[in-house]
Design a protein around this motif. Sequence first.
Motif, mmCIF file in Angstrom:
data_model
loop_
_atom_site.group_PDB
_atom_site.id
_atom_site.type_symbol
_atom_site.label_atom_id
_atom_site.label_comp_id
_atom_site.label_asym_id
_atom_site.label_seq_id
_atom_site.Cartn_x
_atom_site.Cartn_y
_atom_site.Cartn_z
ATOM 1 N N ALA A 194 0.895 -1.236 -0.089
ATOM 2 C CA ALA A 194 0.092 0.113 0.017
ATOM 3 C C ALA A 194 0.864 1.054 0.104
ATOM 4 O O ALA A 194 0.266 2.411 0.113
ATOM 5 C CB ALA A 194 -0.919 -0.033 1.109
ATOM 6 N N TYR A 223 -2.111 -3.353 2.218
ATOM 7 C CA TYR A 223 -3.388 -3.639 1.907
ATOM 8 C C TYR A 223 -3.310 -5.393 2.480
ATOM 9 O O TYR A 223 -2.422 -6.266 2.255
ATOM 10 C CB TYR A 223 -3.755 -3.669 0.622
ATOM 11 N N GLU A 259 2.835 0.922 4.343
ATOM 12 C CA GLU A 259 1.806 0.122 5.021
ATOM 13 C C GLU A 259 1.357 -1.090 3.873
ATOM 14 O O GLU A 259 1.891 -0.972 2.896
ATOM 15 C CB GLU A 259 0.478 1.146 4.817
ATOM 16 N N ARG A 292 3.788 3.969 1.490
ATOM 17 C CA ARG A 292 3.697 4.667 2.850
ATOM 18 C C ARG A 292 3.909 3.840 4.054
ATOM 19 O O ARG A 292 3.507 4.141 5.117
ATOM 20 C CB ARG A 292 2.250 5.354 3.174
ATOM 21 N N ARG A 305 -8.168 4.599 1.124
ATOM 22 C CA ARG A 305 -7.677 5.811 1.492
ATOM 23 C C ARG A 305 -8.306 6.867 1.018
ATOM 24 O O ARG A 305 -8.798 6.833 -0.057
ATOM 25 C CB ARG A 305 -6.276 6.190 1.327
ATOM 26 N N ARG A 306 -8.417 7.998 1.701
ATOM 27 C CA ARG A 306 -8.895 9.277 0.929
ATOM 28 C C ARG A 306 -7.665 9.802 0.207
ATOM 29 O O ARG A 306 -6.656 9.591 0.453
ATOM 30 C CB ARG A 306 -9.136 10.389 2.237
ATOM 31 N N ASP A 335 -4.625 12.065 -1.684
ATOM 32 C CA ASP A 335 -3.933 12.920 -1.156
ATOM 33 C C ASP A 335 -4.368 14.402 -1.626
ATOM 34 O O ASP A 335 -4.232 15.290 -0.558
ATOM 35 C CB ASP A 335 -2.497 12.608 -1.584
ATOM 36 N N TYR A 360 -9.768 2.032 -2.822
ATOM 37 C CA TYR A 360 -8.688 2.676 -2.506
ATOM 38 C C TYR A 360 -8.369 2.519 -1.061
ATOM 39 O O TYR A 360 -7.139 2.495 -0.790
ATOM 40 C CB TYR A 360 -9.028 4.001 -2.817
ATOM 41 N N VAL A 396 -6.241 -1.440 5.364
ATOM 42 C CA VAL A 396 -4.683 -0.935 5.094
ATOM 43 C C VAL A 396 -4.294 -0.519 6.563
ATOM 44 O O VAL A 396 -4.953 0.080 7.178
ATOM 45 C CB VAL A 396 -5.006 0.245 4.188
ATOM 46 N N SER A 397 -2.972 -0.672 6.752
ATOM 47 C CA SER A 397 -2.106 -0.741 8.057
ATOM 48 C C SER A 397 -1.023 -1.079 7.953
ATOM 49 O O SER A 397 -0.351 -1.648 7.112
ATOM 50 C CB SER A 397 -2.859 -1.735 9.208
#
Length: 216
Positions: free
Chosen positions: A119, A125, A123, A121, A200-201, A203, A198, A141-142
């Motif tokens: 993912a 998925y 992180e 950064r 995630r929001r 960027d 996604y 995601v983490s």
Amino acid sequence: MLVLALDTSTPAVTAGVVTVSADGVTVLAERVTIDARAHGELLTPHLLAATESAGVTLRELDALVCGVGPGPFTGLRAGMATAAALGHSLGIPVHPVCSLDAIAAEVTAGEPFLVVTDARRREVYWAAYDAGGTRTRGPEVSPPADVDDPARVAAGQQAPAVGRTVAEPAYPTPAGLARAAAGRLLSGATPDLLTPLYLRRPDAVEPGAPKRVTTP
């Protein structure tokens, strides 16, 4: 049923022609290149090469299957836009598949397992599956350290990052994509909406009101 399977949710640019029947999935031809920066450049040549190698034309296809992530915005949209355009022009259904489910469809761990992909950064998925490959949790995601499922086996590109025994495959395959969608393909069900995962929001955000720089 003749199916074109596409996925651009990971660094793998994947296209393949498969047949799907009650007896299973057979891969006729596939093209896969690992290049996270070439999804838009390579996907169409890959799918055209796969159909040519399979000895079929696009007009002979009965359906498309497309991985919808989770994945990064740019790569994911390349595959989804291509699948949507082809489906519209050919007048055939496009079935979305969670790309983690496509990987899970090819895992033969014999016990519950995880699928873990990059993912960025720092992180990942990930999703959890039972021994039969049915998703039981996720996708989420983490950071790798926060993947708290007790499964001892993991597949996917980032499986080593979560400290489990590594299983194949590392990326979605045409066979896995087709197997994940086989039930809906064979039943003739109306495809779900082609909606990207996604997790995630974005960027980019709309700018707020300008800051006051003078004293009233």
